[in-house]
Design a protein around this motif. Structure first.
Motif, PDB file in Angstrom:
ATOM      1  N   TRP A  13     -61.942  34.371  77.666  1.00 21.96           N
ATOM      2  CA  TRP A  13     -62.924  34.072  76.622  1.00 21.96           C
ATOM      3  C   TRP A  13     -64.328  34.386  77.113  1.00 21.96           C
ATOM      4  O   TRP A  13     -64.668  34.115  78.269  1.00 21.96           O
ATOM      5  N   HIS A  45     -58.925  39.106  65.962  1.00 19.87           N
ATOM      6  CA  HIS A  45     -58.436  38.289  64.848  1.00 19.87           C
ATOM      7  C   HIS A  45     -57.045  38.755  64.459  1.00 19.87           C
ATOM      8  O   HIS A  45     -56.791  39.949  64.405  1.00 19.87           O
ATOM      9  N   ASP A  68     -59.531  27.911  70.713  1.00 10.55           N
ATOM     10  CA  ASP A  68     -58.469  27.192  70.008  1.00 10.55           C
ATOM     11  C   ASP A  68     -58.333  27.639  68.556  1.00 10.55           C
ATOM     12  O   ASP A  68     -57.476  27.122  67.820  1.00 10.55           O
ATOM     13  N   ASP A  69     -59.165  28.594  68.135  1.00 17.06           N
ATOM     14  CA  ASP A  69     -59.077  29.109  66.773  1.00 17.06           C
ATOM     15  C   ASP A  69     -57.694  29.724  66.567  1.00 17.06           C
ATOM     16  O   ASP A  69     -57.281  30.602  67.328  1.00 17.06           O
ATOM     17  N   ASP A  79     -67.327  33.893  71.051  1.00 14.22           N
ATOM     18  CA  ASP A  79     -67.789  32.728  70.276  1.00 14.22           C
ATOM     19  C   ASP A  79     -68.460  33.134  68.968  1.00 14.22           C
ATOM     20  O   ASP A  79     -68.381  32.415  67.976  1.00 14.22           O
ATOM     21  N   PHE A 127     -65.504  33.758  66.615  1.00 11.18           N
ATOM     22  CA  PHE A 127     -64.552  32.658  66.442  1.00 11.18           C
ATOM     23  C   PHE A 127     -65.293  31.329  66.607  1.00 11.18           C
ATOM     24  O   PHE A 127     -65.423  30.820  67.716  1.00 11.18           O
ATOM     25  N   PRO A 128     -65.796  30.750  65.517  1.00 12.55           N
ATOM     26  CA  PRO A 128     -66.577  29.519  65.608  1.00 12.55           C
ATOM     27  C   PRO A 128     -65.802  28.350  66.203  1.00 12.55           C
ATOM     28  O   PRO A 128     -66.394  27.438  66.764  1.00 12.55           O
ATOM     29  N   ASN A 129     -64.477  28.373  66.110  1.00  8.47           N
ATOM     30  CA  ASN A 129     -63.667  27.284  66.667  1.00  8.47           C
ATOM     31  C   ASN A 129     -63.268  27.545  68.121  1.00  8.47           C
ATOM     32  O   ASN A 129     -62.429  26.825  68.667  1.00  8.47           O
ATOM     33  N   ASP A 150     -56.679  31.825  64.572  1.00  9.52           N
ATOM     34  CA  ASP A 150     -56.720  33.247  64.229  1.00  9.52           C
ATOM     35  C   ASP A 150     -57.019  34.125  65.446  1.00  9.52           C
ATOM     36  O   ASP A 150     -56.880  35.343  65.382  1.00  9.52           O
ATOM     37  N   ALA A 151     -57.404  33.522  66.570  1.00  7.29           N
ATOM     38  CA  ALA A 151     -57.704  34.292  67.784  1.00  7.29           C
ATOM     39  C   ALA A 151     -56.408  34.649  68.504  1.00  7.29           C
ATOM     40  O   ALA A 151     -55.525  33.812  68.677  1.00  7.29           O
ATOM     41  N   ARG A 190     -52.435  30.906  74.996  1.00  7.49           N
ATOM     42  CA  ARG A 190     -53.715  30.193  74.868  1.00  7.49           C
ATOM     43  C   ARG A 190     -54.424  30.042  76.213  1.00  7.49           C
ATOM     44  O   ARG A 190     -55.647  30.102  76.274  1.00  7.49           O
TER      45      ARG A 190
END
Length: 162
Positions: A98, A51, A111-112, A103, A106-108, A114-115, A91
């Motif tokens: 990933w 994060h 593409d979050d 997951d 990072f719930p999104n 904050d990641a 990205r």
């Protein structure tokens, strides 16, 4: 330049244990935390999804020392790897490394916003490499005690990881 045998042992140990203890110096002292990472041997670095808001990225970039501890207890091999830290804003690479574990944080998904990626590039490593046989260790300890000497239980050295 090809890796030395000790460098290769460190990379092998890091690959065998995807969760590492990462330590860094902060204004409050040394902070150590477990982090799940991946090895990028082509670019000679360890990659950790993190994060941005937790502060580890900023702390690592400001820290005079970032270290990753690795151990292979069954082989009596231990290393503390001193690294240079950087943030990798990519990205595509983030999607490539990933994992399902990411997951959970990072719930999104990848593409979050904050990641991000914390990259640690090994610079030096202090290693402790001893005999892996407990019988041999016991024999060396007993022999040293009988002879009134310090036991010789392997190698302790600092090596260049670049």
């Amino acid at each position: 330049m090809p890796d030395t045998e000790l460098q290769e042992r460190i990379w092998t140990a890091l690959a065998a244990h995807p969760v590492s203890m990462v330590s860094l110096a902060t204004s409050e002292g040394v902070r150590t935390r477990p982090m799940s990472g991946q090895i990028d041997r082509d670019r000679h670095r360890l990659l950790f999804i993190s994060h941005r808001h937790t502060g580890i990225i900023g702390e690592a970039l400001r820290s005079p020392s970032v270290s990753v501890a690795v151990s292979q207890e069954d082989r009596n091999f231990y290393a503390a790897v001193t690294c240079a830290a950087s943030e990798v804003v990519d990205r595509d690479l983030l999607r490539e490394i990933w994992t399902p574990l990411a997951d959970a944080w990072f719930p999104n998904g990848a593409d979050d916003p904050d990641a991000t990626i914390l990259a640690l590039t090994p610079v030096t490593a202090e290693i402790w490499d001893g005999p892996s046989s407990s019988v041999l260790v016991a024999f060396k300890l007993a022999t040293a005690r009988i002879l009134g000497r310090s036991p010789t239980l392997g190698v302790n050295a600092t090596i260049d990881m670049r």
